[in-house]
Design a protein around this motif. Structure first.
Motif, PDB file in Angstrom:
ATOM      1  N   LEU A  59       0.917   4.894   5.073  1.00 10.78           N
ATOM      2  CA  LEU A  59       0.501   4.154   6.262  1.00 10.78           C
ATOM      3  C   LEU A  59      -0.012   5.028   7.405  1.00 10.78           C
ATOM      4  CD1 LEU A  59       3.299   1.475   6.216  1.00 10.78           C
ATOM      5  CD2 LEU A  59       0.863   1.105   5.824  1.00 10.78           C
ATOM      6  N   LEU A  60       0.023   6.338   7.230  1.00  8.91           N
ATOM      7  CA  LEU A  60      -0.419   7.220   8.309  1.00  8.91           C
ATOM      8  C   LEU A  60      -1.847   6.937   8.754  1.00  8.91           C
ATOM      9  CD1 LEU A  60       1.090  10.714   7.490  1.00  8.91           C
ATOM     10  CD2 LEU A  60       1.638   9.205   9.404  1.00  8.91           C
ATOM     11  N   ARG A  61      -2.706   6.612   7.829  1.00  7.02           N
ATOM     12  CA  ARG A  61      -4.113   6.364   8.167  1.00  7.02           C
ATOM     13  C   ARG A  61      -4.573   4.961   7.757  1.00  7.02           C
ATOM     14  NH1 ARG A  61      -3.093  11.287   6.861  1.00  7.02           N
ATOM     15  NH2 ARG A  61      -3.762  13.027   8.125  1.00  7.02           N
ATOM     16  N   ALA A  62      -3.636   4.033   7.644  1.00 10.81           N
ATOM     17  CA  ALA A  62      -3.974   2.683   7.200  1.00 10.81           C
ATOM     18  C   ALA A  62      -4.568   1.822   8.313  1.00 10.81           C
ATOM     19  CB  ALA A  62      -2.737   1.991   6.614  1.00 10.81           C
ATOM     20  N   PHE A  63      -4.385   2.230   9.567  1.00 10.66           N
ATOM     21  CA  PHE A  63      -4.846   1.426  10.697  1.00 10.66           C
ATOM     22  C   PHE A  63      -5.797   2.227  11.579  1.00 10.66           C
ATOM     23  CE2 PHE A  63      -0.771  -0.255   9.437  1.00 10.66           C
ATOM     24  CZ  PHE A  63      -1.020  -1.603   9.377  1.00 10.66           C
ATOM     25  N   LEU A  64      -6.732   1.516  12.183  1.00 11.72           N
ATOM     26  CA  LEU A  64      -7.671   2.102  13.139  1.00 11.72           C
ATOM     27  C   LEU A  64      -7.653   1.269  14.414  1.00 11.72           C
ATOM     28  CD1 LEU A  64     -10.764   2.560  10.797  1.00 11.72           C
ATOM     29  CD2 LEU A  64      -9.166   4.340  11.528  1.00 11.72           C
ATOM     30  N   ALA A  65      -7.847   1.928  15.533  1.00 11.09           N
ATOM     31  CA  ALA A  65      -7.998   1.243  16.817  1.00 11.09           C
ATOM     32  C   ALA A  65      -9.381   1.626  17.343  1.00 11.09           C
ATOM     33  CB  ALA A  65      -6.896   1.651  17.781  1.00 11.09           C
ATOM     34  N   PRO A  66     -10.427   0.894  16.953  1.00 15.74           N
ATOM     35  CA  PRO A  66     -11.798   1.308  17.236  1.00 15.74           C
ATOM     36  C   PRO A  66     -12.299   1.051  18.646  1.00 15.74           C
ATOM     37  CG  PRO A  66     -11.801  -0.737  16.038  1.00 15.74           C
ATOM     38  CD  PRO A  66     -10.367  -0.312  16.159  1.00 15.74           C
ATOM     39  N   ALA A  67     -11.463   0.471  19.528  1.00 18.10           N
ATOM     40  CA  ALA A  67     -11.930   0.164  20.884  1.00 18.10           C
ATOM     41  C   ALA A  67     -11.099   0.931  21.907  1.00 18.10           C
ATOM     42  CB  ALA A  67     -11.845  -1.342  21.134  1.00 18.10           C
ATOM     43  N   PRO A  68     -11.330   2.249  22.022  1.00 14.29           N
ATOM     44  CA  PRO A  68     -10.485   3.044  22.913  1.00 14.29           C
ATOM     45  C   PRO A  68     -10.504   2.588  24.369  1.00 14.29           C
ATOM     46  CG  PRO A  68     -12.268   4.383  22.012  1.00 14.29           C
ATOM     47  CD  PRO A  68     -12.330   3.054  21.349  1.00 14.29           C
ATOM     48  N   ASP A  69     -11.608   2.029  24.842  1.00 13.00           N
ATOM     49  CA  ASP A  69     -11.657   1.576  26.231  1.00 13.00           C
ATOM     50  C   ASP A  69     -10.668   0.442  26.500  1.00 13.00           C
ATOM     51  OD1 ASP A  69     -13.556   3.438  26.878  1.00 13.00           O
ATOM     52  OD2 ASP A  69     -15.238   2.070  26.580  1.00 13.00           O
ATOM     53  N   ALA A  70     -10.292  -0.282  25.462  1.00 12.04           N
ATOM     54  CA  ALA A  70      -9.360  -1.397  25.617  1.00 12.04           C
ATOM     55  C   ALA A  70      -7.914  -0.938  25.760  1.00 12.04           C
ATOM     56  CB  ALA A  70      -9.481  -2.356  24.433  1.00 12.04           C
ATOM     57  N   VAL A  71      -7.586   0.278  25.306  1.00 10.19           N
ATOM     58  CA  VAL A  71      -6.198   0.748  25.362  1.00 10.19           C
ATOM     59  C   VAL A  71      -6.003   2.017  26.191  1.00 10.19           C
ATOM     60  CG1 VAL A  71      -5.547  -0.323  23.180  1.00 10.19           C
ATOM     61  CG2 VAL A  71      -6.352   2.027  23.193  1.00 10.19           C
ATOM     62  N   ARG A  72      -7.060   2.721  26.485  1.00  9.97           N
ATOM     63  CA  ARG A  72      -6.930   4.009  27.174  1.00  9.97           C
ATOM     64  C   ARG A  72      -6.139   3.862  28.469  1.00  9.97           C
ATOM     65  NH1 ARG A  72     -12.002   5.648  27.175  1.00  9.97           N
ATOM     66  NH2 ARG A  72     -11.740   6.755  25.220  1.00  9.97           N
ATOM     67  N   GLY A  73      -5.030   4.611  28.549  1.00  9.59           N
ATOM     68  CA  GLY A  73      -4.204   4.616  29.739  1.00  9.59           C
ATOM     69  C   GLY A  73      -3.310   3.405  29.912  1.00  9.59           C
ATOM     70  N   ARG A  74      -3.248   2.544  28.921  1.00 14.33           N
ATOM     71  CA  ARG A  74      -2.468   1.305  29.043  1.00 14.33           C
ATOM     72  C   ARG A  74      -1.180   1.356  28.231  1.00 14.33           C
ATOM     73  NH1 ARG A  74      -5.727  -3.563  30.488  1.00 14.33           N
ATOM     74  NH2 ARG A  74      -7.758  -2.747  31.065  1.00 14.33           N
ATOM     75  N   ALA A  75      -0.274   0.469  28.591  1.00 14.37           N
ATOM     76  CA  ALA A  75       0.927   0.228  27.794  1.00 14.37           C
ATOM     77  C   ALA A  75       0.592  -0.893  26.817  1.00 14.37           C
ATOM     78  CB  ALA A  75       2.085  -0.186  28.689  1.00 14.37           C
ATOM     79  N   VAL A  76       0.998  -0.727  25.568  1.00 15.28           N
ATOM     80  CA  VAL A  76       0.689  -1.702  24.522  1.00 15.28           C
ATOM     81  C   VAL A  76       1.986  -2.164  23.863  1.00 15.28           C
ATOM     82  CG1 VAL A  76      -0.476  -2.048  22.309  1.00 15.28           C
ATOM     83  CG2 VAL A  76      -1.548  -0.635  24.062  1.00 15.28           C
ATOM     84  N   LEU A  77       2.130  -3.470  23.723  1.00 13.75           N
ATOM     85  CA  LEU A  77       3.254  -4.033  22.985  1.00 13.75           C
ATOM     86  C   LEU A  77       2.728  -4.449  21.622  1.00 13.75           C
ATOM     87  CD1 LEU A  77       6.194  -4.947  22.819  1.00 13.75           C
ATOM     88  CD2 LEU A  77       5.451  -7.173  23.715  1.00 13.75           C
ATOM     89  N   LEU A  78       3.196  -3.786  20.600  1.00 11.63           N
ATOM     90  CA  LEU A  78       2.795  -4.040  19.222  1.00 11.63           C
ATOM     91  C   LEU A  78       3.722  -5.110  18.649  1.00 11.63           C
ATOM     92  CD1 LEU A  78       0.969  -2.961  16.947  1.00 11.63           C
ATOM     93  CD2 LEU A  78       2.706  -1.232  16.523  1.00 11.63           C
ATOM     94  N   VAL A  79       3.168  -6.109  17.956  1.00 16.27           N
ATOM     95  CA  VAL A  79       3.971  -7.213  17.430  1.00 16.27           C
ATOM     96  C   VAL A  79       3.781  -7.326  15.921  1.00 16.27           C
ATOM     97  CG1 VAL A  79       4.361  -9.707  17.520  1.00 16.27           C
ATOM     98  CG2 VAL A  79       3.799  -8.473  19.610  1.00 16.27           C
ATOM     99  N   ASP A  80       4.914  -7.433  15.206  1.00 19.85           N
ATOM    100  CA  ASP A  80       4.892  -7.659  13.756  1.00 19.85           C
ATOM    101  C   ASP A  80       6.023  -8.611  13.399  1.00 19.85           C
ATOM    102  OD1 ASP A  80       3.951  -7.475  11.176  1.00 19.85           O
ATOM    103  OD2 ASP A  80       4.575  -5.413  10.857  1.00 19.85           O
ATOM    104  N   ASP A  81       5.958  -9.164  12.198  1.00 20.69           N
ATOM    105  CA  ASP A  81       6.984 -10.113  11.792  1.00 20.69           C
ATOM    106  C   ASP A  81       8.264  -9.420  11.326  1.00 20.69           C
ATOM    107  OD1 ASP A  81       5.684  -9.182   9.515  1.00 20.69           O
ATOM    108  OD2 ASP A  81       5.888 -11.066   8.439  1.00 20.69           O
ATOM    109  N   VAL A  82       8.136  -8.393  10.490  1.00 19.45           N
ATOM    110  CA  VAL A  82       9.303  -7.733   9.914  1.00 19.45           C
ATOM    111  C   VAL A  82       9.132  -6.222   9.992  1.00 19.45           C
ATOM    112  CG1 VAL A  82      10.668  -7.411   7.808  1.00 19.45           C
ATOM    113  CG2 VAL A  82       9.685  -9.637   8.295  1.00 19.45           C
TER     114      VAL A  82
END
Length: 112
Positions: A59-82
């Motif tokens: 899973l180290l490279r399974a995800f990408l966040a292609p919109a850096p302007d949307a997260v740069r310098g922000r706090a992010v709450l990641l949500v998953d079911d399990v």
């Protein structure tokens, strides 16, 4: 608020993303926007089939966040079911941090 993304094939088969549903509820409760900022370009086998170390490596490279302007310098709450081993959350957090997120926290419905 950012839901963990399903691969497109799995999303079509399931018909919905349970993490997206949970993120929508969390976003409303917290009065925060929900943005599906992660991409999962490769289909991976279900992680429960693998040991902890194998899960983390897969899973180290399974995800990408292609919109850096949307997260740069922000706090992010990641949500998953399990959360089982934490590998999925770790992979997502790495992608978000690489895109410039200042802080990444996680909310899960169940731990198993």
């Amino acid at each position: 608020v950012v839901p963990v993304q399903l691969h497109a094939v799995k999303l079509r088969r399931r018909g919905f993303n349970q993490a997206q549903v949970l993120a929508a509820h969390a976003g409303r409760a917290l009065a925060l926007p929900v943005r599906p900022l992660l991409q999962r370009p490769d289909a991976t086998l279900p992680q429960w089939k693998f040991g902890r170390e194998q899960r983390a490596a897969r899973l180290l490279r399974a995800f990408l966040a292609p919109a850096p302007d949307a997260v740069r310098g922000r706090a992010v709450l990641l949500v998953d079911d399990v959360c089982t081993s934490g590998g999925t959350l770790e992979g997502c957090a790495r992608a978000l941090k690489a895109a410039g997120a200042e802080w990444v926290g996680a909310y899960v419905l169940a731990r198993g």
